[in-house]
Design an enzyme around this catalytic site. Structure first.
Site, PDB file in Angstrom:
ATOM      1  N   CYS A 171       0.806  -1.226   0.000  1.00  0.00           N
ATOM      2  CA  CYS A 171       0.000   0.000   0.000  1.00  0.00           C
ATOM      3  C   CYS A 171       0.840   1.278   0.000  1.00  0.00           C
ATOM      4  O   CYS A 171       0.320   2.356  -0.271  1.00  0.00           O
ATOM      5  CB  CYS A 171      -0.949   0.012   1.194  1.00  0.00           C
ATOM      6  SG  CYS A 171      -2.086  -1.392   1.229  1.00  0.00           S
ATOM      7  N   HIS A 226      -3.027   7.214   2.717  1.00  0.00           N
ATOM      8  CA  HIS A 226      -3.486   5.930   2.196  1.00  0.00           C
ATOM      9  C   HIS A 226      -4.924   5.693   2.653  1.00  0.00           C
ATOM     10  O   HIS A 226      -5.267   5.919   3.819  1.00  0.00           O
ATOM     11  CB  HIS A 226      -2.573   4.814   2.703  1.00  0.00           C
ATOM     12  CG  HIS A 226      -3.097   3.449   2.433  1.00  0.00           C
ATOM     13  ND1 HIS A 226      -3.523   3.062   1.185  1.00  0.00           N
ATOM     14  CD2 HIS A 226      -3.286   2.381   3.253  1.00  0.00           C
ATOM     15  CE1 HIS A 226      -3.948   1.803   1.246  1.00  0.00           C
ATOM     16  NE2 HIS A 226      -3.820   1.375   2.479  1.00  0.00           N
ATOM     17  N   ASN A 285     -10.117   0.028   0.086  1.00  0.00           N
ATOM     18  CA  ASN A 285      -8.660   0.108   0.107  1.00  0.00           C
ATOM     19  C   ASN A 285      -8.129  -0.493  -1.197  1.00  0.00           C
ATOM     20  O   ASN A 285      -8.200  -1.701  -1.403  1.00  0.00           O
ATOM     21  CB  ASN A 285      -8.126  -0.661   1.315  1.00  0.00           C
ATOM     22  CG  ASN A 285      -6.612  -0.632   1.421  1.00  0.00           C
ATOM     23  OD1 ASN A 285      -5.908  -0.239   0.496  1.00  0.00           O
ATOM     24  ND2 ASN A 285      -6.099  -1.078   2.556  1.00  0.00           N
TER      25      ASN A 285
END
Length: 319
Positions: free
Chosen positions: A113, A246, A276
């Site tokens: 990520c 993020h 996500n």
């Protein structure tokens, strides 16, 4: 002295949208439970015949159009992904061919990520140094293929997508600084242990996550690397116009904003509709805020990532 700047942004999301209501019919969960714990309402999921490089190509083409560049201008392609099209060649090389780029370097970066932050930091150094003129940096994922759709703890969290930026040289700072970190001793709290050996999958091909451990580490390190970037550049948090963290879940995002000292109206969030999307989440959110006019010339923007490895980092830039 040369610098680099972002000259254009682009993004792409698969057509199929999976809502929490749909997941309710498949696993033991509820829309209320998912929203209360994550802030996620829906996510996009790639079609069976849709690859990471397909999403990356569409996002890249939109970024190139926004920057006013063509395939003849691009001499560096970096793709951040945890879900490459294949073992090799790299997704960056596959993307290079799909775009018709015939010069320069192309390679993938794997920092889960945090991948886009790592990739953008790398491109910044290569362009600012003069080694390359015009870079295409992409975060692209089909993360849905790493999920056990019977595991309600993880399958509700993630989605697919891609975001891209074009980086060019500049006489004035666009990207001020980047701050990258990793601590492999925490690798076990977020991992996919599966690999290919002798024609078979060895290990678990599905994502495994210790949610509480990830939450605690993410909130701590995102706060720390935000302060690191501000201190490095002699700025206070009040100088930030936008924070783009993020997009893991709203609880982490809100806790990070609190630690940085920013109100939520200065934080760009897309997690509610995207979930996500791993390495794609920051460039997707960036492109969203650029295209709807929130991000304007001269503003200070901080990008942040945290992901498996564990890895984390921040980039401070002037739009």
């Amino acid at each position: 002295m040369s610098y680099s700047r972002i000259a254009g942004t682009g993004s792409d999301l698969p057509e199929r949208i999976v809502t929490n209501t749909e997941l309710e019919s498949r696993i033991d969960t509820s829309d209320a439970w998912i929203v209360s714990r994550t802030g996620i309402e829906a996510r996009h999921v790639a079609a069976e015949d849709e690859s990471t490089s397909d999403l990356a190509r569409r996002a890249a083409e939109r970024a190139m159009a926004a920057a006013g560049v063509t395939a003849d201008d691009i001499d560096l392609i970096i793709v951040a992904t945890t879900t490459p099209d294949m073992v090799f060649p790299s997704t960056a090389c596959i993307l290079q061919a799909k775009l018709g780029v015939t010069q320069g370097a192309a390679f993938d970066i794997q920092a889960v990520c945090t991948g886009f932050i790592y990739a953008l930091a790398t491109a910044d150094k290569l362009v600012a140094s003069g080694a390359h003129r015009c870079a295409l940096v992409v975060g692209a994922e089909v993360f849905s293929r790493l999920l056990d759709w019977n595991d309600r703890r993880t399958c509700v969290l993630f989605g697919d997508g891609a975001g891209a930026v074009v980086i060019q040289q500049s006489d004035e700072p666009g990207i001020y600084s980047s701050h990258l970190h990793a601590d492999g001793s925490h690798g076990h709290i977020l991992q996919v242990t599966g690999g290919i050996a002798e024609g078979k999958v060895r290990g678990n091909p599905y994502l495994e996550m210790d949610g509480q451990a990830v939450f605690k580490l993410a909130v701590r390190v995102l706060g720390e690397c935000a302060k690191e970037a501000l201190d490095h550049n002699g700025l206070e948090a009040t100088a930030l116009d936008w924070l783009i963290p993020h997009q893991a879940n709203m609880r982490i995002i809100k806790a990070t904003a609190d630690r940085v000292g920013l109100p939520m109206d200065k934080v760009v969030t897309t997690v509610a509709r995207h979930g996500n999307t791993s390495a794609a989440s920051v460039p997707l959110a960036l492109d969203t805020a650029v295209r709807d006019g929130r991000i304007a010339a001269g503003q200070h923007v901080m990008l942040q990532g945290v992901g498996g490895g564990m890895t984390w980092g921040s980039i401070l830039l002037r739009w």
